[in-house]
Design an enzyme around this catalytic site. Structure first.
Site, PDB file in Angstrom:
ATOM      1  N   GLU A 397       1.094  -0.833  -0.144  1.00  0.00           N
ATOM      2  CA  GLU A 397      -0.105  -0.028  -0.328  1.00  0.00           C
ATOM      3  C   GLU A 397       0.683   1.416   0.152  1.00  0.00           C
ATOM      4  OE1 GLU A 397      -2.556  -3.361   1.644  1.00  0.00           O
ATOM      5  OE2 GLU A 397      -0.540  -2.105   1.775  1.00  0.00           O
ATOM      6  N   HIS A 464     -10.819  -6.257   9.581  1.00  0.00           N
ATOM      7  CA  HIS A 464     -11.879  -5.737   8.172  1.00  0.00           C
ATOM      8  C   HIS A 464     -13.096  -5.111   8.475  1.00  0.00           C
ATOM      9  CE1 HIS A 464      -9.164  -9.354   7.250  1.00  0.00           C
ATOM     10  NE2 HIS A 464      -9.371  -8.883   5.967  1.00  0.00           N
TER      11      HIS A 464
END
Length: 658
Positions: A397, A464
């Site tokens: 990322e 998540h």
């Protein structure tokens, strides 16, 4: 030191001498000025000039180069006027950062130089993005990016090299191995014999070069550049050199053994090259003396210009107006044609229409190409736009966000999809320290949208399910968008892509397939900073965003007697305080409803704003309802308890009793 001129003419040899001598003479002057207190800080590149000069000399002026602290030779070889450099170092307005950042922490599009940030690693990913843009343009350009041996330990180094190899990007990764990272010697920084050996792990061509030999640097890189233009690929270059001064002047070099200093002093790149040119008859004593006098006069003349420049007089407007690049919202109204679609379809449609509208828009993310992304939003996009514009990324990322910045620098728009908003933590640094600060620091915008699938309610557990908007709402330079309905999602996404500033675009996963709405079939935009008033009443103001808006609607449906103003913020930065304050002054009671945990959430700031601006209108304390101050759990019973949905009605009814 053995010099090999190869095919270089006498004129070219002398030109390289001029280029390597100039930064040395400037540095010698700066060391005097720093002792006089006329320069606040200095990172010396004495002993390393051959690398900066050699790398820059083989690049065209239109090719980007990303230097570091000790690369004064990059700036002088690109012929930046010295008075502007001196103004930069003195913190004056005619520098490149208007006094907002120091030394070499700046860039300039006028000279295709992109400066560093103190976190070092992200500039490697920026180089990837710049090179990707050049590769998409097929213009045969090369990008060079500098780093030190210390920064090769950062994860960004690995990520950037991995991306460059996978995507075959024409990047020269320049490692200046100068012996020490501040005071830490190389034997305490890495275990391999040579950093160039790391190239093997990336399937990357790599070379070890004598960083003190200007001709070896120049000739080898000129050869490599020609090969990279013919066949785009990255190259890892380890330049062996030494740092003859301290990390910065104040730190000194007492930790360096004297015999090591003596050994490298004998390898001085300027003195040795001058001796070679003199011995071969290319350089005469008279020419050398004349050249030195000419450069010293240029230095002194430009110092006079910089010294005569007034000190910066700060103003609030001057500072705040440069946090974001000015952007005039382009209002595009929808047609009457619409269809009833889900939240996820609205996101997909917005992306699709923006890809058609902006031919320079690139989407990057994990599994977004053939697979279509974790939530299938980009399914089919590869067939429509090709893999150049819809790019699967490795799991990295940080470098991908930095690459988005590089694309923006080189004329593209970038969308970076976080597979889950939680994963943005591994890309946090380039977002808050690079994207957010670039326009304020040196006037360079970051045309990057980071898409953030977020939120709980799906029993996805601690990694998540977060809704982490507060990480970014407090960071000046970022815009934060958080729609609750399909209509808003499409229009605000289109605006986010149009806006040249960095945008964090939150998409609640639970809303993807559960919320439907009539949405225009064609392209339209919605301005930032305009909340939506979903319901109107005089009893209480409810302020919310994201999934909590729907939970608030459920509560009001269950309690139809409650006459409430329900405000859906839609954008959190910029924030529509005008709508908030008008409603609070009307109702006298307010409750702020967020899914994020309580402490430090944006509800706290909104509450403080209301207390400051609307205190006399309040008939009750400002109430906040939020999730528990714990990580979000997995099991449904625990997640239900964590989320604020079960507590909102009780707090709302208590508030109405005041």
């Amino acid at each position: 030191m053995i010099f090999n001129r190869q095919e270089l003419t006498d004129s070219q040899l002398l030109d390289l001498y001029k280029k390597i001598l100039k930064p040395r003479l400037i540095e010698e002057k700066m060391l005097i000025l720093i002792r006089q207190g006329k320069v606040s800080k200095w990172f010396s590149g004495i002993g390393q000039e051959a690398i900066a000069v050699g790398v820059t000399a083989i690049l065209d002026e239109t090719e980007y180069i990303l230097p570091m602290h000790r690369n004064l030779g990059v700036f002088t070889t690109r012929n930046i006027p010295l008075y502007r450099l001196f103004s930069q170092w003195q913190g004056k307005a005619n520098g490149f950062t208007k006094g907002r950042d120091r030394s070499f922490h700046f860039g300039t599009q006028d000279y295709n130089i992109i400066g560093m940030i103190s976190h070092l690693g992200p500039q490697l990913g920026i180089a990837d993005g710049i090179a990707l843009a050049d590769k998409l343009k097929d213009n045969k350009k090369i990008t060079a990016v500098f780093t030190g041996e210390g920064a090769t330990s950062e994860g960004d180094f690995h990520e950037a090299l991995n991306i460059a190899s996978v995507w075959k990007l024409p990047v020269m990764f320049v490692i200046e191995n100068n012996g020490y990272g501040l005071s830490t010697p190389t034997n305490e920084q890495y275990y391999c014999e040579n950093l160039a050996d790391k190239g093997i792990g990336y399937g990357m061509e790599s070379h070890i070069i004598d960083g003190n030999n200007i001709l070896e640097v120049y000739n080898k890189l000129a050869q490599l550049k020609a090969e990279m233009q013919e066949n785009p690929h990255p190259v890892l270059l380890e330049f062996k050199t030494f740092r003859m001064r301290g990390h910065e002047e104040a730190s000194g070099t007492k930790y360096v053994p004297q015999e090591l200093m003596d050994e490298w002093a004998a390898k001085d790149p300027v003195a040795n090259y001058r001796n070679y040119l003199t011995e071969t008859g290319v350089l005469t004593t008279e020419f050398d003396e004349a050249l030195r006098s000419e450069i010293k006069k240029e230095i002194d003349d430009n110092l006079v210009l910089a010294n005569a420049e007034p000190e910066i007089i700060p103003t609030y407007a001057g500072e705040l107006d440069d946090v974001y690049k000015p952007y005039q919202h382009e209002e595009v109204n929808p047609s009457a044609s619409s269809e009833n679609i889900r939240f996820i379809d609205a996101i997909r449609n917005g992306l699709n229409e923006s890809m058609q509208r902006h031919k320079n828009l690139v989407i990057m993310g994990q599994d977004i190409a053939e697979y279509g992304g974790a939530f299938k939003i980009t399914d089919g996009f590869v067939e429509l736009y090709g893999k150049d514009r819809v790019r699967n990324t490795p799991i990295c990322e940080s470098a991908v966000v930095s690459a988005g910045m590089g694309l923006s620098i080189n004329g593209y728009k970038a969308i970076v999809e976080m597979q889950f908003a939680d994963f943005v933590s591994t890309g946090f640094n380039p977002i808050v320290n690079l994207l957010a600060k670039s326009h304020y620091r040196w006037g360079e915008n970051a045309d990057v949208v980071v898409r953030m699938p977020c939120g709980g309610g799906t029993q996805a557990g601690p990694f998540h399910s977060q809704t982490n908007e507060a990480w970014f709402t407090k960071t000046p330079g970022l815009k934060v968008v958080y729609p609750a309905f399909p209509y808003d999602a499409k229009g605000l996404l289109n605006t986010s892509i149009n806006d040249p500033n960095p945008v964090l675009f939150f998409e609640h996963k639970q809303l993807y397939r559960s919320v439907y709405q009539d949405v225009p079939t064609d392209y339209y935009t919605i301005p930032f900073g305009k909340a939506a008033l979903l319901k109107e009443g005089n009893a209480v103001t409810i302020i919310s965003f994201g999934a909590a808006v729907h939970w608030a609607l459920e509560t009001l449906t269950k309690n139809p007697e409650i006459q409430a103003d329900l405000i859906d913020l839609r954008t959190l930065q910029p924030l529509d305080t005008e709508t908030i304050f008008a409603s609070v002054r009307k109702t006298g009671k307010v409750i702020i409803y967020q899914e994020d945990t309580m402490f430090g959430g944006i509800a706290s700031d909104i509450s403080a704003l209301i207390m400051e601006e609307c205190f006399e209108s309040l008939d009750a304390p400002v109430k906040r309802v939020a999730s528990l101050d714990s990580p979000i759990p997995f099991t449904k019973a625990l997640e239900d308890q964590f989320l604020p949905k079960s507590r909102f009605e009780e707090v709302l009814l208590e508030l109405l009793k005041y």
